[in-house]
Design a protein around this motif. Structure first.
Motif, short mmCIF file in Angstrom:
data_model
loop_
_atom_site.label_atom_id
_atom_site.label_comp_id
_atom_site.label_asym_id
_atom_site.label_seq_id
_atom_site.Cartn_x
_atom_site.Cartn_y
_atom_site.Cartn_z
N LEU A 82 0.84 -1.20 0.00
CA LEU A 82 0.00 0.00 0.00
C LEU A 82 0.87 1.25 0.00
O LEU A 82 0.63 2.19 -0.75
CB LEU A 82 -0.93 -0.01 1.22
CG LEU A 82 -1.87 1.18 1.30
CD1 LEU A 82 -2.89 1.14 0.17
CD2 LEU A 82 -2.59 1.22 2.64
N GLU A 83 1.93 1.22 0.84
CA GLU A 83 2.83 2.38 0.88
C GLU A 83 3.45 2.61 -0.49
O GLU A 83 3.54 3.75 -0.96
CB GLU A 83 3.92 2.14 1.93
CG GLU A 83 4.83 3.35 2.07
CD GLU A 83 5.85 3.20 3.18
OE1 GLU A 83 5.64 3.82 4.22
OE2 GLU A 83 6.83 2.45 3.01
N ARG A 84 3.84 1.52 -1.15
CA ARG A 84 4.43 1.66 -2.47
C ARG A 84 3.42 2.26 -3.45
O ARG A 84 3.74 3.17 -4.20
CB ARG A 84 4.91 0.31 -2.98
CG ARG A 84 5.20 0.33 -4.46
CD ARG A 84 5.83 -0.96 -4.92
NE ARG A 84 7.24 -0.75 -5.15
CZ ARG A 84 8.14 -1.72 -5.25
NH1 ARG A 84 7.79 -2.96 -5.10
NH2 ARG A 84 9.38 -1.45 -5.49
N LEU A 85 2.19 1.73 -3.43
CA LEU A 85 1.16 2.25 -4.34
C LEU A 85 0.96 3.74 -4.12
O LEU A 85 0.79 4.51 -5.07
CB LEU A 85 -0.16 1.52 -4.12
CG LEU A 85 -0.29 0.14 -4.74
CD1 LEU A 85 -1.65 -0.45 -4.42
CD2 LEU A 85 -0.11 0.24 -6.25
N LEU A 86 0.98 4.15 -2.85
CA LEU A 86 0.71 5.55 -2.55
C LEU A 86 1.87 6.47 -2.93
O LEU A 86 1.73 7.68 -2.95
CB LEU A 86 0.34 5.72 -1.07
CG LEU A 86 -1.03 5.12 -0.68
CD1 LEU A 86 -1.25 5.19 0.81
CD2 LEU A 86 -2.16 5.82 -1.42
N THR A 87 3.05 5.88 -3.22
CA THR A 87 4.14 6.73 -3.75
C THR A 87 4.03 6.83 -5.26
O THR A 87 4.80 7.56 -5.89
CB THR A 87 5.54 6.16 -3.41
OG1 THR A 87 5.73 4.94 -4.11
CG2 THR A 87 5.73 5.95 -1.92
N MET A 88 3.10 6.08 -5.85
CA MET A 88 2.98 6.07 -7.31
C MET A 88 1.91 7.08 -7.76
O MET A 88 1.09 7.51 -6.95
CB MET A 88 2.60 4.66 -7.79
CG MET A 88 3.73 3.68 -7.60
SD MET A 88 3.27 2.06 -8.24
CE MET A 88 4.87 1.26 -8.19
#
Lengths: 245, 240
Positions: A82-88
């Motif tokens: 989720l954290e990765r997605l939110l950096t995208m």
């Protein structure tokens, strides 16, 4: 928001489920088995089955999507995806809509199977169309998904997430009127029931089952339900934080 | 030389005390900068601050001229977290196809990045059944998909065999040659020699920012491990 990303999220959630066929089988078979069980528990009193059957058929997806989504989203939170997605470059709504789409699809299959078994094989009688019951079931699944997503923010482990089911869903199931008509409950509980979304989910199902159509009160129930879904999703979106401590 | 990342007066507090204090730091564009230091020294927190996912107590972090974490940067900055942030219940290709779709990268990139990180992409094998090092490389591959201008990589080479590690450092150097800015953390000073520039960190503070050669000259030690010890002991003398 972008349809490309929403579809990507929905496709991914469904692919994850595709690899977990046992969960999918349980999601689809268990409600049908439970309805069958209920039919023969009330073998001597088929009128009782007709009263609680449609409610149960319509509420199953709410309960199972609550569980599935709370655990799937909790995994996204704890594994860092989720954290990765939110950096995208995506919008939080893409994630929510993607989940909604995937779980609505799954709920549609679940509702179709349990409705076919209940109305087709077990002779469940309802004044309204089984399709209306199915459509409400999908709406209820979305409510379950939105609530599951929201509570996943308050669970640190999957054990905790599972415990939120009895904590959030069971009281609603007891108070919604499925087991005992709300008029027979203590006054305070009736007030509490009026504040819980499942009450409106149950009422809309009962109207279709008994009156054959939603009517104006039933339409109001559906509006309240839609509001509850949007509210839960909005609160859920707040818990998808791009910046954490 | 231009700077891709600029930090001023950064402070991150956790549990009532500062876990990262960086008064000033510039990270050069088009180079591989190594962020070295023992585990727990604040490398990950500093990286998270640069990506903009860390809540900070004070300071400005600017990446490519924008405040860290701003929407304009999301397509231009790639972040590989220390724990592999990939879906264990999907295959390697399914993971990368998903991230490619989210990033809007062409699906042909999927095979390119699988090749670049040398991870086995067997058709039916789920990522959770891969080794830790393989999972980390899938996570790295996902960062490469969108060809970001700035790559923040948290311990990408940990647990890999020496040959594979070397290949990854070559990959990083190649990306930097083509203009990308890389900040790569490692707790192993052995890897410092692969970097154009080094940041040494200890107890939440930057001890030094220099080239590997400059660091050796500054401390009079050829070996970077010795140079690190020398720097720490000098600092403690000053403090005493």
């Amino acid at each position: 928001m972008s349809p490309r990303i929403t579809l990507a999220v929905a496709g991914r959630v469904l692919t994850q489920l595709h690899h977990d066929r046992r969960t999918v089988a349980l999601l689809i078979v268990v409600p049908a088995l439970l309805v069958t069980l209920l039919r023969y528990v009330f073998d001597g009193r088929p009128e009782v089955f007709d009263v609680i059957g449609p409610g149960l058929v319509g509420l199953f997806p709410l309960i199972s999507m609550f569980l599935v989504s709370s655990i799937t989203v909790l995994r996204e939170r704890t594994t860092g995806t989720l954290e990765r997605l939110l950096t995208m470059p995506l919008h939080k709504l893409d994630i929510l809509a993607g989940y909604g789409l995937a779980f609505a699809g799954l709920a549609a299959v679940q509702a179709a199977v349990v409705s076919a078994v209940a109305f087709g094989l077990l002779g469940l009688e309802a004044a309204g169309s089984p399709w209306a019951v199915g459509a409400l079931a999908i709406g209820n699944a979305l409510l379950g998904m939105a609530l599951g997503l929201l509570v996943s923010a308050f669970a640190a482990t999957e054990f905790q997430a599972v415990q939120f089911m009895p904590a959030f869903v069971l009281p609603q199931l007891l108070l919604c009127g499925l087991i005992v008509p709300r008029e027979q409950m203590a006054g305070a509980l009736r007030v509490a029931a009026d504040a819980l979304p499942m009450t409106y989910a149950y009422d809309s199902l009962q109207r279709v089952a008994n009156d054959g159509a939603l009517g104006s009160r039933g339409t109001l129930d559906v509006v309240v339900l839609a509001g509850a879904i949007l509210l839960a999703l909005a609160l859920g979106a707040v818990t998808l934080r791009r910046r954490t401590a | 030389m231009t700077d891709a990342i600029a930090i001023k007066g950064l402070r991150v507090r956790r549990g009532g005390h500062d876990v990262v204090r960086v008064p000033a730091l510039d990270v050069q564009a088009g180079a591989v900068t190594g962020l070295m230091g023992p585990s727990g020294c604040g490398k990950t927190t500093l990286m998270r601050s640069i990506v903009g996912v860390q809540r900070v107590a004070a300071g400005q972090v600017t990446v490519l001229g924008h405040p860290a974490g701003s929407a304009a940067l999301r397509a231009r900055v790639g972040y590989m977290t220390q724990a592999p942030s990939v879906y264990g219940d999907l295959t390697v290709r399914e993971n990368l196809r998903f991230y490619a779709r989210v990033l809007g990268a062409p699906l042909s990139r999927v095979d390119e990045v699988i090749d670049a990180v040398r991870v086995p992409a067997r058709a039916r094998q789920l990522v959770r059944d891969l080794s830790g090092g393989e999972r980390a490389r899938v996570s790295l591959a996902a960062v490469l998909l969108g060809e970001p201008e700035v790559l923040i990589l948290d311990e990408p080479t940990v647990g890999l065999d020496p040959l594979l590690r070397l290949e990854l450092w070559r990959l990083f150097a190649g990306l930097a040659e083509r203009g990308a800015t890389l900040l790569v953390s490692s707790h192993s000073l052995e890897e410092a020699r692969h970097c154009d520039r080094l940041l040494l960190m200890r107890d939440g503070e930057l001890l030094v920012a220099d080239t590997p050669g400059g660091l050796s000259r500054r401390t009079g030690r050829e070996n970077l491990e010795d140079a690190f010890v020398e720097l720490v002991s000098r600092r403690e003398e000053v403090a005493a």
